[in-house]
Design an enzyme around this catalytic site. Sequence first.
Site: not given
Length: 417
Positions: A171, A193, A235, A270, A304, A326, A328
Site C-alpha cells: 500500500q 492501494h 482501495d 476495494e 472490506d 479482505q 482484516k
Amino acid sequence: MQIKDVLLAPGNGAFFYDDQAAISSGATQDGFIYVGAPATPGFKSIRIPASSLGVGLVLTDDTVVWGDMMNVQYSGAGGRDPLFDTKQISDLTSRVVVSRLFDVDASRFRDSCTKCFQPVEHRRLPLAVEYGISQALLRAAAHLLRKTMAEIICAEFDLQLPRCRVPIYCQSGDAREFNVDKMILKAVDVLPHGLINSQQKFGQGGHTFLDFVKWVATRTRHLGPPGYQPVLHFDVYGWIGLEIGLEPQRIADFICSVAEAVPGFALNIECPADFGSTQAQIDNYARIVSILDNRGSSARIVVDERCNTLEDIRLFAEAKATHLVQIKTPDVGSMADTARAVLLCKENGVGAYVGGSCTETDLSAQASVHVSVATQADMMLAKPGMGVDEAFSIVGNEQNRLLAMLNRRRAQNENVG
C-alpha cells in the site's frame, strides 16, 4: 502449567489512527495532519498516533513469547471496534484473561484460544485482545512443539505443508507516485492501494482516480522488468458510491470502464461503495459481482467495510457477494479465526486476502505471514506502516525464511519415510 507469568508492555503502532467519518466529510490536510473537528467517538483529533499493547507469555523454561494488540487505522468505522485505549485494554486483560492463560495447554493452539476468549458478561472480548493473545499463543505452541507457526496452523486444521509463496500486496499511503515507483522496482505482486479516501483524490465523476489508474499502468510498463504484470488493486473507500450514486448497475458500469482503461491488467477495486449495513452490503455487492461476471470483466471487487468478523466473512462468501474478501486481521480477532476465514473463502470459491492495517507491528505482521502461507491465501498485505520498504521486507523476508524452513522439514520427512 506451561504459562507461568504474563507481561504487558505498552507500545506503538506503525502508523496513525484516523477518523474516517471526518475525512469522508471533507476534512482538509495541513501537512501530515487533518484540520477540523473529529466525528467518531473516542477521537480527540482526526489523526492520532497508533498505540498497541504487547502481551508476553512467560513459559516454564523462561522463554517469553509475544503478541501485539491494536486496532485498525479507521477504528470505529464500518461496524468496527472503537478506538484502541491502551489502559482500558490492559485493565481488561489483567482482570479477565490472565487467569485463563494459566489454565490452558499452550501446546494446543485452537483449544487455548477457545478457552481464553470466552465471553465476559455475555459480550465478546475486544477483538484487539483476541488478536494479540492469539499471536502469543501461536508462538507458544510453536516453541513448545519445536515447529514453525505455519506448521502449527497446518496441524490444527489438517492442512498439507505448503510449497508455494503467497503474493504480496503493498500500500502506498499518500506518497503515491514515489511509492508506486518503489513497488515497481521491487516487482511487487499486487499494487498500489492508492488511499483514495477523499473527494479530492477521487475527483468529479471519478476522473482523478481514473487518471491515476492509467498512470500506474503506464508507469508499470515503463519501469517494470520484461514480463512484469502485477495485479492493480485500488482501495476507493466507498467513493464510487459516494460520487456516482448507490445504484449497483452504475457502479458496475464505472468499474468496467476503469478495467477497460488498463487492458492487460487484472484489476481489483476495494470497497466501491458502503451501503450502510452488512445485509445491504451483501445484497448490493452480490448484484455488482453478478453484473461484472456476466460481462466477463477483468475487474474484481474486494469487500472490506461491513465485513469484519468471521461470521461477516461467512455471510459474504456464501452469498457470493464479493470476488475477494479482505480478512482484516485485527477486525477478525483470533488468528485461528483468520485461518478459518481463509478456508471458508476457499470452500465457497471466493478469493481470500489476508490483510490488516498500517497500524500493526512487526510481530503481528510476521504471525500473519505464517497463517497466510499455511492456508495458502490468495494474497497478503505488506505491513505494518505506510512505507513500502519496511513492510515489504518484514513480510517478504518472513515468508522466504518460512518457506526455506518448510522445505527442509519436508525433505527430513521424506528421508524418514
